[in-house]
Design an enzyme around this catalytic site. Structure first.
Site, PDB file in Angstrom:
ATOM      1  N   ASP A   1      -7.478  -6.105  -6.328  1.00  0.00           N
ATOM      2  CA  ASP A   1      -7.363  -4.844  -5.605  1.00  0.00           C
ATOM      3  C   ASP A   1      -7.732  -3.675  -6.509  1.00  0.00           C
ATOM      4  OD1 ASP A   1      -6.720  -2.950  -3.648  1.00  0.00           O
ATOM      5  OD2 ASP A   1      -4.630  -2.856  -4.300  1.00  0.00           O
TER       6      ASP A   1
ATOM      7  N   HIS B   1      -5.808  -6.609  -2.144  1.00  0.00           N
ATOM      8  CA  HIS B   1      -4.756  -5.709  -1.670  1.00  0.00           C
ATOM      9  C   HIS B   1      -3.738  -6.419  -0.786  1.00  0.00           C
ATOM     10  CE1 HIS B   1      -3.426  -1.567  -0.994  1.00  0.00           C
ATOM     11  NE2 HIS B   1      -3.408  -1.777   0.310  1.00  0.00           N
TER      12      HIS B   1
ATOM     13  N   SER C   1       0.822  -1.190   0.000  1.00  0.00           N
ATOM     14  CA  SER C   1       0.000   0.000   0.000  1.00  0.00           C
ATOM     15  C   SER C   1       0.870   1.258   0.000  1.00  0.00           C
ATOM     16  CB  SER C   1      -0.971  -0.044   1.187  1.00  0.00           C
ATOM     17  OG  SER C   1      -2.003   0.879   1.043  1.00  0.00           O
TER      18      SER C   1
ATOM     19  N   CYS D   1      -4.900   0.020  -5.024  1.00  0.00           N
ATOM     20  CA  CYS D   1      -3.582   0.107  -5.682  1.00  0.00           C
ATOM     21  C   CYS D   1      -3.551  -0.957  -6.768  1.00  0.00           C
ATOM     22  CB  CYS D   1      -2.454  -0.085  -4.680  1.00  0.00           C
ATOM     23  SG  CYS D   1      -2.394   1.166  -3.404  1.00  0.00           S
TER      24      CYS D   1
END
Length: 498
Positions: free
Chosen positions: A402, A474, A197, A405
């Site tokens: 995800d 993620h 992240s 990102c």
């Protein structure tokens, strides 16, 4: 609405009020004798205090230690684990550093929810051994940073750090003391710095700080950085915003049908060019006012359609196929981690000082401090270019489900980054890579990588790889634990994904 509050990859606002924060006060004040202190040879104001833990707090057979780095008025908490398969007792044992993103996220999330030697149990009152913990072939350390996050704290009156570069300077000093004095078996590495992240900002900044300080001060203790491994990283905000359309309006993430209908996709497609244009202006002129304006344009025109509905009972930004059970974080394990670390027994075992009144998985103060600078909207590609030029290997790994990102954005910025290996990298197509899951060989995702000679007269090659993981959002180590461990071990061993 504060549009910055839900920017891509920012997952660390404090939990909703319904999450338990008890106990709020702790009277434990550990004596100095609980810890062994190691003084920096570089600065009299930098030292590390460390104490050994048993398996009571974290269920693992390996030796484990906790403590704080005291960087003047800043105090960074860490939790360190030996490797299960330690190769030697010399000074070249491998070490991996994990940083959770945010800005403001505690690395205890990564430790107890994803890849640590132990994981939070389903009741939130203890831990269970993790057979796929990332410390199989390397020692592993988790750090709450910047100061003010998790168990890390600041002396009264000390300003909260507000950018990745200040954080990187503190973390470099931490690692310098850690590998030279506290655990000298890691003095000569190799060290891999990894995380997810907002670590897409933290890690390039830290890597560049390490390399530059090693070069500038060759007679000081060196930090033996070998590589970076960035998971679903917030490296290039512009490209992350660009990837929203592909992630939501196509089946490319690995979904049966697009998440959004044609009407919303048309609106996003219309607004994307302006979003990209103003975000590029922020890259060229990184003034907070310009960058905040760019963030608002991208939020209002592109991001809000999904992220504006990401909350408990709504959409999950971290896995477009999963429900969201908890505001901001979505996963109920996050609440269990916070409750567990706030137990009186946890505070006592860790030796938490009175300065820390309670443990929170996300620091609102740090998040707000970063919002006041341009850090949130700048790109970290220049730092990665610097690292590659100095022969530091880089792995970018992506869970395909995800959105925060997204893989689409990662594919774009990795192809557009100008470095010596760019032509070779972009000429390659993503190919399937295989791993083992539950005793069976499976197609884990796709990859492409290059090995490039970066310096004339030096035969050493520098590795740059993009690896995607199917069926993962993620948090790749949480969603695909067995496959993610295989990925890490291949990377550490220098083995191809082919």
């Amino acid at each position: 609405m504060n549009y910055l509050y839900l920017l891509p990859c920012i997952i660390t606002s404090i939990l909703a009020s319904k999450v338990s924060q008890a106990p709020l006060l702790h009277d434990h004040d550990p004596s100095v004798s609980d810890f062994t202190t190691y003084q920096s040879e570089v600065s009299s104001s930098h030292s590390i205090r460390v104490k050994r833990q048993n398996a009571t707090l974290c269920d693992t057979p390996v030796d484990q230690y906790t403590g704080w780095l005291d960087v003047g008025a800043k105090h960074l908490f860490f939790w360190y684990f030996k490797a299960e398969n330690a190769a030697s007792d010399n000074d070249d044992e491998p070490l991996a550093l994990w940083l959770t993103g945010g800005p403001g996220g505690s690395s205890m999330l990564g430790m107890l929810q994803e890849l640590g030697p132990c994981l939070i149990n389903k009741h939130g009152n203890g831990t269970v051994y993790n057979p796929f913990g990332w410390n199989k072939e390397t020692a592993l350390i988790f750090v709450d940073q910047p100061a003010g996050v998790g168990f890390s704290y600041l002396d009264e009156g000390e300003p909260v750090p507000g950018d990745s570069f200040t954080s990187a300077a503190d973390m470099h000093l931490f690692l310098q003391v850690f590998v030279s004095k506290v655990f000298p078996e890691h003095k000569n590495g190799p060290l891999v710095i990894t995380g997810e992240s907002y670590a897409g900002h933290y890690l390039p900044a830290l890597g560049a700080q390490i390399v530059s300080q090693n070069i500038l001060y060759p007679k000081q203790a060196q930090v033996p950085l070998k590589s970076l491994a960035i998971g679903n990283g917030y490296v290039s905000p512009l490209d992350t915003a660009y990837g929203y359309w592909e992630t939501l309006c196509t089946t490319n993430p690995g979904v049966d049908k697009p998440i959004f209908n044609e009407t919303i996709c048309d609106i996003m497609a219309t607004n994307l060019p302006r979003c990209i244009a103003v975000a590029k202006t922020c890259y060229d002129y990184p003034d907070p006012a310009i960058c905040n304006a760019a963030a608002k344009v991208c939020w209002d025109g592109v991001i809000v359609f999904y992220d504006g509905e990401s909350y408990a009972g709504g959409r999950n930004r971290f896995d477009i196929t999963a429900p969201c059970d908890l505001d901001e974080f979505c996963y109920p394990e996050t609440e269990l981690v916070q409750d567990y670390l706030n137990l009186e027994s946890s505070f006592n075992a860790l030796g938490v000082p009175k300065n820390v009144r309670k443990f929170e998985v996300g620091s609102h103060a740090v998040e707000e401090a970063f919002q006041l600078t341009e850090d949130l909207e700048i790109t970290m590609k220049p730092q990665l270019e610097y690292l590659l030029a100095n022969q530091i290997d880089v792995l970018i790994y992506q869970g395909n489900l995800d959105l925060a990102c997204n893989t689409a954005g990662a594919k774009r910025w990795t192809a557009n980054m100008p470095w010596k290996g760019q032509s070779a990298f972009t000429s390659k197509e993503l190919k399937p890579w295989k791993s083992t899951k539950d005793g069976k060989e499976v197609v884990a995702g796709t990859f492409k990588e290059v090995n490039v000679k970066m310096m004339d007269g030096d035969e050493k090659t520098t590795r740059f790889a993009l690896v995607t993981v199917d069926g993962s959002g993620h948090m790749v180590p949480m969603d695909q634990p067995e496959i993610s461990l295989d990925m890490l071990n291949r990377w550490l061993a220098g083995k191809s994904f082919d």
